[in-house]
Write an enzyme that holds these catalytic residues in place. Structure first.
Site, PDB file in Angstrom:
ATOM      1  N   CYS A  17      -2.610  11.016   5.603  1.00 45.84           N
ATOM      2  CA  CYS A  17      -2.999  11.789   6.785  1.00 45.84           C
ATOM      3  C   CYS A  17      -2.137  13.056   6.815  1.00 45.84           C
ATOM      4  O   CYS A  17      -1.207  13.210   6.015  1.00 45.84           O
ATOM      5  CB  CYS A  17      -2.784  10.962   8.052  1.00 45.84           C
ATOM      6  N   CYS A 101       6.039  12.999  12.892  1.00 47.08           N
ATOM      7  CA  CYS A 101       4.642  13.434  12.959  1.00 47.08           C
ATOM      8  C   CYS A 101       4.376  14.089  14.315  1.00 47.08           C
ATOM      9  O   CYS A 101       4.760  13.539  15.352  1.00 47.08           O
ATOM     10  CB  CYS A 101       3.724  12.223  12.779  1.00 47.08           C
ATOM     11  N   HIS A 129       9.318  -1.814  15.133  1.00 50.15           N
ATOM     12  CA  HIS A 129       8.742  -0.778  14.275  1.00 50.15           C
ATOM     13  C   HIS A 129       9.457   0.543  14.574  1.00 50.15           C
ATOM     14  O   HIS A 129       9.716   0.862  15.733  1.00 50.15           O
ATOM     15  CB  HIS A 129       7.238  -0.640  14.534  1.00 50.15           C
ATOM     16  N   GLU A 131       8.583   3.576  14.809  1.00 49.58           N
ATOM     17  CA  GLU A 131       7.936   4.465  15.785  1.00 49.58           C
ATOM     18  C   GLU A 131       8.166   3.976  17.209  1.00 49.58           C
ATOM     19  O   GLU A 131       8.437   4.764  18.115  1.00 49.58           O
ATOM     20  CB  GLU A 131       6.430   4.575  15.509  1.00 49.58           C
ATOM     21  N   THR A 170       1.054   4.986  17.619  1.00 48.63           N
ATOM     22  CA  THR A 170      -0.107   5.714  17.089  1.00 48.63           C
ATOM     23  C   THR A 170      -0.880   4.965  16.012  1.00 48.63           C
ATOM     24  O   THR A 170      -1.987   5.349  15.665  1.00 48.63           O
ATOM     25  CB  THR A 170       0.328   7.079  16.503  1.00 48.63           C
ATOM     26  N   CYS A 200      -3.687   7.749  16.678  1.00 46.41           N
ATOM     27  CA  CYS A 200      -3.954   9.022  16.008  1.00 46.41           C
ATOM     28  C   CYS A 200      -5.329   9.052  15.350  1.00 46.41           C
ATOM     29  O   CYS A 200      -5.910   8.017  15.036  1.00 46.41           O
ATOM     30  CB  CYS A 200      -2.834   9.342  15.017  1.00 46.41           C
ATOM     31  N   SER A 228       3.810  -1.133   6.362  1.00 46.37           N
ATOM     32  CA  SER A 228       3.003  -0.055   6.942  1.00 46.37           C
ATOM     33  C   SER A 228       2.082  -0.636   8.019  1.00 46.37           C
ATOM     34  O   SER A 228       1.158  -1.385   7.713  1.00 46.37           O
ATOM     35  CB  SER A 228       2.170   0.624   5.845  1.00 46.37           C
ATOM     36  N   SER A 229       2.346  -0.273   9.265  1.00 41.10           N
ATOM     37  CA  SER A 229       1.558  -0.812  10.385  1.00 41.10           C
ATOM     38  C   SER A 229       0.083  -0.477  10.241  1.00 41.10           C
ATOM     39  O   SER A 229      -0.787  -1.341  10.389  1.00 41.10           O
ATOM     40  CB  SER A 229       2.101  -0.260  11.710  1.00 41.10           C
ATOM     41  N   SER A 273      -0.256   6.181   4.560  1.00 43.41           N
ATOM     42  CA  SER A 273       0.918   6.579   3.775  1.00 43.41           C
ATOM     43  C   SER A 273       0.772   6.239   2.291  1.00 43.41           C
ATOM     44  O   SER A 273       1.738   6.316   1.538  1.00 43.41           O
ATOM     45  CB  SER A 273       2.183   5.912   4.346  1.00 43.41           C
TER      46      SER A 273
END
Length: 316
Positions: A17, A101, A129, A131, A170, A200, A228-229, A273
């Site tokens: 992304c 981001c 996590h 984030e 996100t 997102c 990676s969520s 990612s």
């Protein structure tokens, strides 16, 4: 020997992304501008291939700022960091670049705006996590409460039921979040939501593409990392949308071929990612075993681009 026939559905969009693309570019430009080593707090994005590639170019990945020397640049990962991290870097007079981001930064700003209005924040996210840790760390302790499931909503102990707002990690599953938001609105009718959806565009687009191909494919492979969520959510979305077998693979070598015996169609996607080179690797592994017919399933076009920080755009 004749290879068995296989229809390969390729999700579009998939993979990188704009936020991930920008974060990787920030590390590469920092290395070009200041030379190696450049320190990166936490994996810049959750993908081993990407991290190993940047490490080979001179990036040093650490978990905490205390592991970084004062005299080398440090970059904060795309997931965002608590406010205490840049504050500590400034206190040590370090040169730092924030690769958060912009869509995560939007959530940070939203949380701060609600806090300034006197509201307590409820965050929908996954405990631990990066984030979630970064977003909760934008405000004083106790000002952001975390929920992961509708059941967590029932157990919430809030300061004032009429003074609440919610924000969202996100990279969550769109469908899961709908249920949690519904539970929040039922229990706290006055709760304020985001002006615009926090999940997102890339997360949503990749999930929609998976839904469009899930019922066509006998099995689905999601290229992405276990930490990676958004990649893990793609596996869940595929299963829920009707694909009987969904597998997360970091590389082609991770494919469980025995689980794929007898299948006639496979869907492939990649988390935000995961670089396209890893998708190509998986496709090549399938082509070595099957007579492959490729079909692209496109549900959206993406043309989003985020600028890198000005300090990197300026010439040395």
């Amino acid at each position: 020997m004749t290879k068995p026939q296989l229809t390969l559905y390729l999700a579009a969009p998939r993979g990188f992304c704009a936020g991930v693309d920008r974060a990787i570019k920030i590390v590469e430009m920092a290395l070009a501008k200041w030379g190696a080593p450049v320190f990166v707090r936490h994996e810049i994005v959750h993908n081993k291939y990407v991290v190993d590639d940047l490490r080979a170019k001179g990036a040093v990945f650490v978990e905490e700022l205390e592991e970084c020397p004062d005299d080398r640049p440090v970059i904060f990962s795309a997931h965002g960091v608590p406010k205490s991290v840049p504050a500590e870097a400034a206190k040590r007079d370090m040169l730092y670049v924030d690769a958060t981001c912009p869509l995560v930064s939007k959530v940070h700003i939203e949380a701060e705006r609600h806090h300034a209005s006197g509201l307590q924040i409820i965050m929908i996210g996954h405990a631990g996590h990066p984030e979630t840790v970064g977003t909760m760390g934008q405000l004083p302790e106790g000002e952001v409460l975390l929920v992961e499931t509708p059941a967590d909503v029932a157990a919430l102990n809030v300061r004032d039921p009429a003074g609440l707002a919610f924000v969202t990690q996100t990279t969550l599953s769109v469908d899961d979040t709908i249920d949690i938001v519904a539970a929040l609105q039922k229990r706290f009718p006055a709760i304020k939501g985001p002006h615009k959806e926090d999940i997102c565009y890339a997360t949503t687009n990749r999930q929609e593409a998976v839904k469009a191909m899930a019922h066509k494919a006998d099995a689905m492979l999601v290229v992405g990392a276990p930490n990676s969520s958004n990649s893990r959510r793609l596996v869940e979305v595929g299963t829920r949308a009707g694909c009987s077998y969904s597998q997360l693979v970091q590389r082609a070598t991770d494919i469980d071929w025995r689980a794929l015996e007898g299948i006639r169609s496979i869907g492939i996607t990649a988390g935000a990612s995961a670089p396209e080179v890893l998708v190509d690797e998986v496709i090549a592994a399938l082509q070595a075993r099957y007579d492959v017919t490729m079909v692209e399933i496109e549900t959206a076009k993406e043309n989003v681009e985020f600028k890198v920080p000005r300090v990197l755009r300026e010439t040395a």
